[in-house]
Design a protein around this motif. Structure first.
Motif, PDB file in Angstrom:
ATOM      1  N   HIS A   1      31.747  71.251  24.413  1.00  0.00           N
ATOM      2  CA  HIS A   1      32.179  70.041  23.712  1.00  0.00           C
ATOM      3  C   HIS A   1      31.019  69.122  23.361  1.00  0.00           C
ATOM      4  CE1 HIS A   1      36.302  67.894  23.300  1.00  0.00           C
ATOM      5  NE2 HIS A   1      36.262  68.993  22.566  1.00  0.00           N
ATOM      6  N   GLY A   2      29.918  69.241  24.081  1.00  0.00           N
ATOM      7  CA  GLY A   2      28.740  68.473  23.718  1.00  0.00           C
ATOM      8  C   GLY A   2      28.154  68.910  22.391  1.00  0.00           C
ATOM      9  N   LEU A   3      28.301  70.207  22.072  1.00  0.00           N
ATOM     10  CA  LEU A   3      27.818  70.728  20.798  1.00  0.00           C
ATOM     11  C   LEU A   3      28.819  70.519  19.678  1.00  0.00           C
ATOM     12  CD1 LEU A   3      26.228  74.142  21.864  1.00  0.00           C
ATOM     13  CD2 LEU A   3      25.022  72.095  21.128  1.00  0.00           C
ATOM     14  N   THR A   4      30.088  70.762  19.950  1.00  0.00           N
ATOM     15  CA  THR A   4      31.077  70.720  18.867  1.00  0.00           C
ATOM     16  C   THR A   4      31.434  69.309  18.431  1.00  0.00           C
ATOM     17  OG1 THR A   4      32.857  70.932  20.497  1.00  0.00           O
ATOM     18  CG2 THR A   4      32.079  72.964  19.438  1.00  0.00           C
TER      19      THR A   4
ATOM     20  N   LEU B   1      34.822  61.105  31.125  1.00  0.00           N
ATOM     21  CA  LEU B   1      34.347  62.343  31.727  1.00  0.00           C
ATOM     22  C   LEU B   1      34.336  62.208  33.244  1.00  0.00           C
ATOM     23  CD1 LEU B   1      31.260  63.180  29.457  1.00  0.00           C
ATOM     24  CD2 LEU B   1      33.470  64.350  29.469  1.00  0.00           C
ATOM     25  N   PRO B   2      34.454  63.338  33.957  1.00  0.00           N
ATOM     26  CA  PRO B   2      34.295  63.277  35.411  1.00  0.00           C
ATOM     27  C   PRO B   2      32.905  62.752  35.764  1.00  0.00           C
ATOM     28  CG  PRO B   2      35.178  65.414  34.730  1.00  0.00           C
ATOM     29  CD  PRO B   2      34.763  64.706  33.483  1.00  0.00           C
ATOM     30  N   VAL B   3      32.816  62.003  36.844  1.00  0.00           N
ATOM     31  CA  VAL B   3      31.522  61.492  37.296  1.00  0.00           C
ATOM     32  C   VAL B   3      30.730  62.648  37.902  1.00  0.00           C
ATOM     33  CG1 VAL B   3      30.364  59.947  38.910  1.00  0.00           C
ATOM     34  CG2 VAL B   3      32.409  59.177  37.700  1.00  0.00           C
ATOM     35  N   PRO B   4      29.533  62.921  37.420  1.00  0.00           N
ATOM     36  CA  PRO B   4      28.745  64.037  37.955  1.00  0.00           C
ATOM     37  C   PRO B   4      28.349  63.808  39.400  1.00  0.00           C
ATOM     38  CG  PRO B   4      27.438  62.712  36.424  1.00  0.00           C
ATOM     39  CD  PRO B   4      28.835  62.204  36.329  1.00  0.00           C
ATOM     40  N   ASP B   5      28.166  64.892  40.128  1.00  0.00           N
ATOM     41  CA  ASP B   5      27.790  64.825  41.526  1.00  0.00           C
ATOM     42  C   ASP B   5      26.345  64.360  41.659  1.00  0.00           C
ATOM     43  OD1 ASP B   5      26.470  66.571  43.978  1.00  0.00           O
ATOM     44  OD2 ASP B   5      28.444  65.753  44.458  1.00  0.00           O
ATOM     45  N   GLU B   6      26.135  63.253  42.356  1.00  0.00           N
ATOM     46  CA  GLU B   6      24.793  62.666  42.428  1.00  0.00           C
ATOM     47  C   GLU B   6      23.813  63.568  43.161  1.00  0.00           C
ATOM     48  OE1 GLU B   6      22.462  58.781  44.244  1.00  0.00           O
ATOM     49  OE2 GLU B   6      24.556  58.586  43.642  1.00  0.00           O
TER      50      GLU B   6
ATOM     51  N   GLY C   1      31.793  70.120  28.731  1.00  0.00           N
ATOM     52  CA  GLY C   1      31.952  71.554  29.004  1.00  0.00           C
ATOM     53  C   GLY C   1      32.681  72.270  27.882  1.00  0.00           C
ATOM     54  N   THR C   2      33.077  73.497  28.138  1.00  0.00           N
ATOM     55  CA  THR C   2      33.757  74.264  27.096  1.00  0.00           C
ATOM     56  C   THR C   2      35.066  73.586  26.711  1.00  0.00           C
ATOM     57  OG1 THR C   2      34.809  75.655  28.758  1.00  0.00           O
ATOM     58  CG2 THR C   2      32.753  76.456  27.812  1.00  0.00           C
ATOM     59  N   GLY C   3      35.383  73.667  25.429  1.00  0.00           N
ATOM     60  CA  GLY C   3      36.574  72.984  24.940  1.00  0.00           C
ATOM     61  C   GLY C   3      37.005  73.527  23.592  1.00  0.00           C
ATOM     62  N   PRO C   4      38.075  72.976  23.036  1.00  0.00           N
ATOM     63  CA  PRO C   4      38.548  73.400  21.711  1.00  0.00           C
ATOM     64  C   PRO C   4      37.576  72.957  20.622  1.00  0.00           C
ATOM     65  CG  PRO C   4      39.804  71.516  22.494  1.00  0.00           C
ATOM     66  CD  PRO C   4      38.917  71.928  23.626  1.00  0.00           C
ATOM     67  N   LEU C   5      37.819  73.383  19.410  1.00  0.00           N
ATOM     68  CA  LEU C   5      36.930  73.042  18.302  1.00  0.00           C
ATOM     69  C   LEU C   5      37.232  71.671  17.710  1.00  0.00           C
ATOM     70  CD1 LEU C   5      36.611  76.467  16.451  1.00  0.00           C
ATOM     71  CD2 LEU C   5      35.176  75.492  18.243  1.00  0.00           C
ATOM     72  N   GLY C   6      38.165  70.954  18.294  1.00  0.00           N
ATOM     73  CA  GLY C   6      38.461  69.585  17.892  1.00  0.00           C
ATOM     74  C   GLY C   6      38.141  68.622  19.006  1.00  0.00           C
TER      75      GLY C   6
ATOM     76  N   ARG D   1      40.303  67.687  24.812  1.00  0.00           N
ATOM     77  CA  ARG D   1      39.618  68.350  25.918  1.00  0.00           C
ATOM     78  C   ARG D   1      40.570  69.298  26.627  1.00  0.00           C
ATOM     79  NH1 ARG D   1      37.355  62.572  27.963  1.00  0.00           N
ATOM     80  NH2 ARG D   1      35.325  62.574  26.919  1.00  0.00           N
ATOM     81  N   LEU D   2      40.001  70.291  27.298  1.00  0.00           N
ATOM     82  CA  LEU D   2      40.805  71.195  28.110  1.00  0.00           C
ATOM     83  C   LEU D   2      41.343  70.456  29.332  1.00  0.00           C
ATOM     84  CD1 LEU D   2      38.576  74.417  28.095  1.00  0.00           C
ATOM     85  CD2 LEU D   2      40.590  73.947  26.678  1.00  0.00           C
ATOM     86  N   ALA D   3      42.522  70.863  29.792  1.00  0.00           N
ATOM     87  CA  ALA D   3      43.114  70.237  30.973  1.00  0.00           C
ATOM     88  C   ALA D   3      42.273  70.501  32.214  1.00  0.00           C
ATOM     89  CB  ALA D   3      44.539  70.730  31.173  1.00  0.00           C
ATOM     90  N   ASP D   4      41.671  71.688  32.301  1.00  0.00           N
ATOM     91  CA  ASP D   4      40.849  72.047  33.460  1.00  0.00           C
ATOM     92  C   ASP D   4      39.358  71.891  33.138  1.00  0.00           C
ATOM     93  OD1 ASP D   4      40.858  74.089  31.638  1.00  0.00           O
ATOM     94  OD2 ASP D   4      40.841  75.693  33.136  1.00  0.00           O
ATOM     95  N   GLN D   5      39.027  70.722  32.622  1.00  0.00           N
ATOM     96  CA  GLN D   5      37.673  70.429  32.164  1.00  0.00           C
ATOM     97  C   GLN D   5      36.643  70.588  33.275  1.00  0.00           C
ATOM     98  OE1 GLN D   5      37.331  66.381  30.944  1.00  0.00           O
ATOM     99  NE2 GLN D   5      35.506  66.719  29.706  1.00  0.00           N
ATOM    100  N   ARG D   6      35.517  71.220  32.935  1.00  0.00           N
ATOM    101  CA  ARG D   6      34.410  71.398  33.878  1.00  0.00           C
ATOM    102  C   ARG D   6      33.120  70.998  33.185  1.00  0.00           C
ATOM    103  NH1 ARG D   6      30.781  75.596  34.983  1.00  0.00           N
ATOM    104  NH2 ARG D   6      30.024  75.681  37.133  1.00  0.00           N
ATOM    105  N   LEU D   7      32.422  70.034  33.762  1.00  0.00           N
ATOM    106  CA  LEU D   7      31.200  69.515  33.154  1.00  0.00           C
ATOM    107  C   LEU D   7      30.145  70.602  32.978  1.00  0.00           C
ATOM    108  CD1 LEU D   7      30.479  66.136  34.998  1.00  0.00           C
ATOM    109  CD2 LEU D   7      31.348  66.417  32.674  1.00  0.00           C
ATOM    110  N   THR D   8      29.409  70.496  31.883  1.00  0.00           N
ATOM    111  CA  THR D   8      28.139  71.192  31.747  1.00  0.00           C
ATOM    112  C   THR D   8      27.048  70.207  32.152  1.00  0.00           C
ATOM    113  OG1 THR D   8      28.881  72.631  29.944  1.00  0.00           O
ATOM    114  CG2 THR D   8      26.506  72.239  30.125  1.00  0.00           C
ATOM    115  N   VAL D   9      26.173  70.620  33.064  1.00  0.00           N
ATOM    116  CA  VAL D   9      25.100  69.739  33.548  1.00  0.00           C
ATOM    117  C   VAL D   9      23.760  70.409  33.279  1.00  0.00           C
ATOM    118  CG1 VAL D   9      24.100  68.558  35.531  1.00  0.00           C
ATOM    119  CG2 VAL D   9      26.592  68.779  35.330  1.00  0.00           C
ATOM    120  N   LEU D  10      22.894  69.708  32.588  1.00  0.00           N
ATOM    121  CA  LEU D  10      21.550  70.197  32.277  1.00  0.00           C
ATOM    122  C   LEU D  10      20.530  69.146  32.709  1.00  0.00           C
ATOM    123  CD1 LEU D  10      22.173  71.364  28.590  1.00  0.00           C
ATOM    124  CD2 LEU D  10      22.165  72.820  30.620  1.00  0.00           C
TER     125      LEU D  10
END
Length: 284
Positions: free
Chosen positions: A24-27, A62-67, A94-99, A102-111
Motif C-alpha cells: 500500500h505504500g507503493l500503490t 496505521l498500527p503503531v510500529p514496535d519500538e 503493507g500488502t493491500g488492494p489496488l485502491g 486496507r485489508l482487514a488483517d493489515q500487517r505493516l511493512t517496516v524498512l
C-alpha cells in the motif's frame, strides 16, 4: 556499499527485492517515515523521531510500529554502515488492494535504511506557486505521500535552489518541502505555528528549546503573524531567513528567489547554539 537496508529481520543490498508490488505504500502512498542524521555512528534524536513516527502512524490510522524492533533494526544498519550520514525508517500499510481500502488483517511493512548525506552550511530557496493545505486529513503528519514535495523541489532545483518555500491556503508562510522555516525580524527568531499546516520538525523543536535555554529570543509565531509576503522583507534586507531540518540542521538562507540575501546575527547565534548542544547529546 552506499546504502544498507533492513527488512523482515535481516540486512539486504539495494538491489534485493524487499517490498511487494501491491504494498500500500507503493500503490497509494499509505505509509509514514522518519529521517535522522547520523552522528558518531548513532541516529541523532532517535527517541524524538520514534515518538513522531508513532504520532504519524496513529494519525494515518496505521498500527503503531514496535519500538524495540525499530531500535534493533537501526542498530543493525548502522553497524553495517558506520560512516552513514542519514538513517530512514519507513512503515507502510503493507500488502493491500489496488485502491485506498486496507485489508482487514493489515500487517505493516517496516524498512530501515542507512546511507550517505551531504549537508550544506547554507541554503538557497525559492518561492513556488503551490500551497500546503493546513486543513488536510494528513496535515502535520510525515507520510510517504511526497509527490507534492517532489514537484516543488524539482521546480526549485530548476532555478538553482535547494529548497522550495510554501504558503498555506490562507497566505501564511508554512514550510519548505523538507524543512521548517525561521524568520529573523524585529530582533526575534520566529517560526510558523503548527496551525499553519507545517510539520512539527525535530530540529525546529530542539531549536525552540535550546534557543530559549541560551537566552535567544526564539518562539513559535501566532496564527496569521507570518504571512507569505514576509519573504519580500527578506529580499529587501528588513528580515532574514533560516531553514531547519534533520540533515541541514539550522541552515541560514543566503539566496532567495535567485537573489543573494544577508544572514542575520541572531540566525548566526542560533546556528552556534544548535551545533554546541547537538555535540553534547546524540539523543536529546
Amino acid at each position: 556499499m552506499s546504502v544498507v537496508i533492513w527488512a523482515d529481520g535481516r540486512l539486504h543490498a539495494p538491489g534485493d527485492p524487499v517490498v511487494s508490488a501491491v504494498d500500500h505504500g507503493l500503490t497509494v502512498g499509505d505509509g509514514v517515515f522518519e529521517t535522522c542524521a547520523v552522528e558518531r555512528g548513532q541516529a541523532f534524536a532517535l527517541t524524538r523521531h520514534l515518538r513522531r513516527l508513532e504520532r504519524s502512524a496513529a494519525g494515518l490510522g496505521l498500527p503503531v510500529p514496535d519500538e524495540q524492533l525499530l531500535r534493533d533494526a537501526v542498530a543493525q544498519v548502522l553497524a553495517a554502515l558506520p560512516d552513514a550520514g542519514r538513517l530512514r525508517i519507513t512503515c507502510t500499510g503493507g500488502t493491500g488492494p489496488l485502491g485506498s481500502d486496507r485489508l482487514a488483517d493489515q500487517r505493516l511493512t517496516v524498512l530501515v535504511l542507512a546511507g550517505p548525506a551531504t549537508p550544506s552550511s547554507s541554503s538557497r530557496a525559492v518561492r513556488v506557486p503551490w500551497v500546503r493545505n493546513e486543513r488536510s486529513a494528513v496535515a502535520g503528519l510525515k507520510t510517504t505521500s511526497y509527490a507534492e514535495n517532489v514537484v516543488a523541489l524539482a521546480a526549485a532545483r530548476g532555478r538553482g535552489a535547494d529548497e522550495a518555500l510554501l504558503a498555506n491556503t490562507v497566505g501564511e508562510l508554512c514550510e519548505g518541502t523538507a524543512s521548517n522555516v525561521v524568520v529573523e525580524q524585529h530582533d526575534e527568531l520566529v517560526t510558523p505555528p503548527l496551525s499553519s499546516g507545517c510539520l512539527a520538525g525535530i530540529t525546529r523543536e530542539l531549536l525552540l528549546e535550546w534557543g530559549r535555554d541560551a537566552g535567544l529570543p526564539v518562539r513559535e509565531g501566532r496564527p496569521g503573524e507570518l504571512t507569505y509576503d514576509v519573504l519580500d522583507d527578506v529580499l529587501d534586507g528588513r528580515a532574514h531567513l533560516a531553514l531547519t531540518g534533520s540533515i541541514r540542521t539550522v541552515s541560514p538562507v543566503v539566496e532567495l528567489d535567485e537573489h543573494p540575501v544577508a544572514v542575520g546575527e541572531l540566525t548566526r547565534a542560533a546556528v552556534e547554539v544548535y551545533r554546541a548542544r547537538a555535540a553534547d547529546d546524540v539523543d536529546p
